[in-house]
Design an enzyme around this catalytic site. Structure first.
Site, mmCIF file in Angstrom:
data_model
loop_
_atom_site.group_PDB
_atom_site.id
_atom_site.type_symbol
_atom_site.label_atom_id
_atom_site.label_comp_id
_atom_site.label_asym_id
_atom_site.label_seq_id
_atom_site.Cartn_x
_atom_site.Cartn_y
_atom_site.Cartn_z
ATOM 1 N N SER A 33 104.728 115.222 50.193
ATOM 2 C CA SER A 33 104.455 115.457 48.962
ATOM 3 C C SER A 33 103.711 116.969 48.752
ATOM 4 O O SER A 33 102.857 117.489 49.425
ATOM 5 C CB SER A 33 103.387 114.644 48.737
ATOM 6 O OG SER A 33 102.849 114.872 47.158
ATOM 7 N N GLY B 260 93.591 108.909 35.741
ATOM 8 C CA GLY B 260 93.715 107.587 34.991
ATOM 9 C C GLY B 260 95.134 107.374 34.377
ATOM 10 O O GLY B 260 95.165 106.759 33.302
ATOM 11 N N SER C 191 97.956 106.825 36.133
ATOM 12 C CA SER C 191 98.825 106.080 36.945
ATOM 13 C C SER C 191 100.046 106.792 37.727
ATOM 14 O O SER C 191 100.849 106.353 37.906
ATOM 15 C CB SER C 191 99.360 104.876 36.114
ATOM 16 O OG SER C 191 99.324 103.870 36.779
ATOM 17 N N SER C 192 99.295 107.557 38.528
ATOM 18 C CA SER C 192 100.239 108.484 39.487
ATOM 19 C C SER C 192 100.483 107.387 40.307
ATOM 20 O O SER C 192 101.720 107.354 40.886
ATOM 21 C CB SER C 192 99.422 109.451 40.122
ATOM 22 O OG SER C 192 98.256 109.383 40.743
ATOM 23 N N GLU D 143 101.451 97.004 45.096
ATOM 24 C CA GLU D 143 99.787 97.487 45.048
ATOM 25 C C GLU D 143 99.255 96.389 45.181
ATOM 26 O O GLU D 143 98.031 96.406 45.697
ATOM 27 C CB GLU D 143 99.896 97.979 43.651
ATOM 28 C CG GLU D 143 98.556 98.566 43.194
ATOM 29 C CD GLU D 143 98.496 99.996 42.743
ATOM 30 O OE1 GLU D 143 99.412 100.426 42.462
ATOM 31 O OE2 GLU D 143 97.178 100.416 42.393
ATOM 32 N N ASP E 195 101.342 99.473 34.370
ATOM 33 C CA ASP E 195 101.543 100.733 34.600
ATOM 34 C C ASP E 195 103.002 100.908 35.189
ATOM 35 O O ASP E 195 103.873 101.776 34.768
ATOM 36 C CB ASP E 195 100.609 101.145 35.492
ATOM 37 C CG ASP E 195 99.147 101.160 35.082
ATOM 38 O OD1 ASP E 195 98.872 101.053 33.837
ATOM 39 O OD2 ASP E 195 98.202 101.318 35.880
HETATM 40 C C1 GLA Z 1 94.961 100.044 35.634
HETATM 41 C C2 GLA Z 1 95.633 98.937 36.129
HETATM 42 C C3 GLA Z 1 96.377 98.296 34.944
HETATM 43 C C4 GLA Z 1 95.738 97.710 33.999
HETATM 44 C C5 GLA Z 1 94.813 98.865 33.488
HETATM 45 C C6 GLA Z 1 93.745 98.384 32.516
HETATM 46 O O1 GLA Z 1 95.786 101.063 35.126
HETATM 47 O O2 GLA Z 1 96.496 99.319 36.888
HETATM 48 O O3 GLA Z 1 97.375 97.082 35.437
HETATM 49 O O4 GLA Z 1 94.749 96.607 34.113
HETATM 50 O O5 GLA Z 1 94.225 99.440 34.529
HETATM 51 O O6 GLA Z 1 94.144 98.203 31.226
#
Ligand code: GLA
Length: 396
Positions: free
Chosen positions: A76, A132, A134-135, A168, A180
């Site tokens: 990466s 936050g 969601s990488s 995950e 996500d």
């Molecule tokens: C993280 C988790 C999601 C969700 C959010 C909160 O991003 O990966 O599944 O629960 O938190 O909404």
């Protein structure tokens, strides 16, 4: 990779890197998967509730070539360590760091009976790490797309997030919901997705105001160490509340907090211990807010949508207790600017990012002013930028 969306230059640069790292000879395939922000519906997904996320123009791209020996050689450009592993005997390995995410997906897919293969892969992303957005879901969904693409396998698009979430939960050990991975796989430009995480029914909702309303992201630049354990604790607390409410209401068919509506909850909430009452209150009323948000979005009613965002933030702060000082200050900073419709933390919380909905013509002023105000309140240089609503993952 820079802040802006991927372009031909990114692809050319990655091709060069790939050849440097792994040599030339075979045709390189390119894939991408986006990050997300959630407009509203937070900590509802693992409670079988409603969510309303968008995919954004921050993503991870990959240059990949199939191998015939079940080996992965992965690099990466965002991390120093290279990762090498065989598909045989894969298990979570702390020393493999970021590599665990794609490796977990490969294992889960193979266990599900889907054709997989070894590969040489270069990853490169412009999703702020720990921001936050969601990488981790993006790299999981990206890996699923790579393996499907390299083996020429087709599965239902909706199955991709299910497999990635499973990776995950089981391989990484975070009890996340499906939001996500779902939005990264199935997002659509200029649309939000309304997903019912209980039934998995979903629909794309046009964000018709996209040219008049900007989504601004504010990254607090803090990430709490306790995030994973506190997240899993919330999952357990919700499960406990379900058990107690099922007994109290005498309804054996209750499986999740989302099987109870606001009205029924009002009638029985006092039977719960205070802490669980607060947790359940958040989830049940957040579901109701998502429904109202959809109506607001469909009516181009930004004022109502903004108010719902603020209510959601207050509930996450006071009832679900997943906000933090910096997130509260960033929301305050956004709201101190003229014209902002509403703001809230987005994602799991405990640091990471917040979003604000802002009239497009005010976007630059809001970015500048909120950054100043956030710095004044916290001493931290946050990161503020506008994002657009992008398509979900795929081959480039
Ligand atoms: C993280 C988790 C999601 C969700 C959010 C909160 O991003 O990966 O599944 O629960 O938190 O909404």
């Amino acid at each position: 990779m820079d802040a802006s969306e991927l372009n031909d230059h990114t692809v050319a640069a990655m091709k060069e890197k790939f050849i440097q790292e792994f040599g030339t000879g075979k045709e390189i395939s390119f894939f991408r998967a986006p990050a997300r922000v959630n407009i509203i519906g937070e900590h509802t997904d693992y409670n079988n509730g409603y969510v309303l996320p968008i995919a954004i123009d921050r993503s991870i791209v990959a240059a990949a070539v199939k191998r015939d020996d079940r080996m992965f050689r992965m690099r990466s450009l965002n991390f120093p360590e290279a990762v090498t592993a065989s598909l045989d005997g894969l298990k979570y390995d702390l020393s493999k760091g970021w590599g665990n995410y794609p490796l977990g997906v490969a294992q889960v897919m193979e266990k599900a009976g889907i054709a997989v293969c070894g590969a040489d892969i270069i990853f490169n992303g412009n999703i702020p790490l720990g921001g936050g957005l969601s990488s981790s879901a993006a790299i999981e969904v990206l890996m699923a797309n790579i393996l499907l693409g390299l083996t020429g396998t087709t599965i239902e698009k909706e199955q991709i997030p299910v497999l990635c979430k499973q990776a995950e939960n089981e391989f990484i050990g975070v009890q996340c919901g499906i939001m996500d991975q779902f939005i990264s796989a199935l997002g659509k430009a200029n649309h939000a997705i309304f997903l019912d995480c209980g039934t998995m029914d979903y629909r794309h909702i046009p964000f018709r105001m996209a040219d008049r309303v900007a989504v601004i992201v504010g990254n607090t630049k803090v990430k709490r160490e306790l995030a994973h354990s506190a997240y899993n604790q919330r999952v357990r607390e919700c499960a406990e509340a379900v058990e107690l409410l099922r007994k109290q209401l005498g309804r054996t068919e209750i499986n999740s907090l989302s099987d109870i509506d606001s009205e029924e909850f009002t009638s029985c909430k006092k039977s719960l211990p205070d802490l669980l009452e607060k947790r359940a209150d958040h989830v049940i009323n957040e579901n109701a807010r998502v429904k109202e948000a959809i109506t607001a979005l469909e009516n181009d009613d930004m004022k109502t949508l903004g108010a719902l965002l603020l209510q959601s933030h207050a509930s996450l702060r006071d009832k679900y207790e997943v906000s933090c000082g910096e997130l509260d200050h960033i929301v305050e900073s956004f709201m101190s600017c003229d014209g902002v419709y509403g703001a809230r933390m987005t994602g799991a919380g405990f640091g990471g990012s917040a979003i604000a909905l802002v009239p497009t013509e005010q976007k630059d002023a809001v970015i500048e002013q909120s950054a100043k105000e956030y710095k004044r309140l916290t001493g931290i240089d946050g990161e503020f930028y506008a994002c657009s609503i992008a398509d979900g993952a795929g081959r480039m």
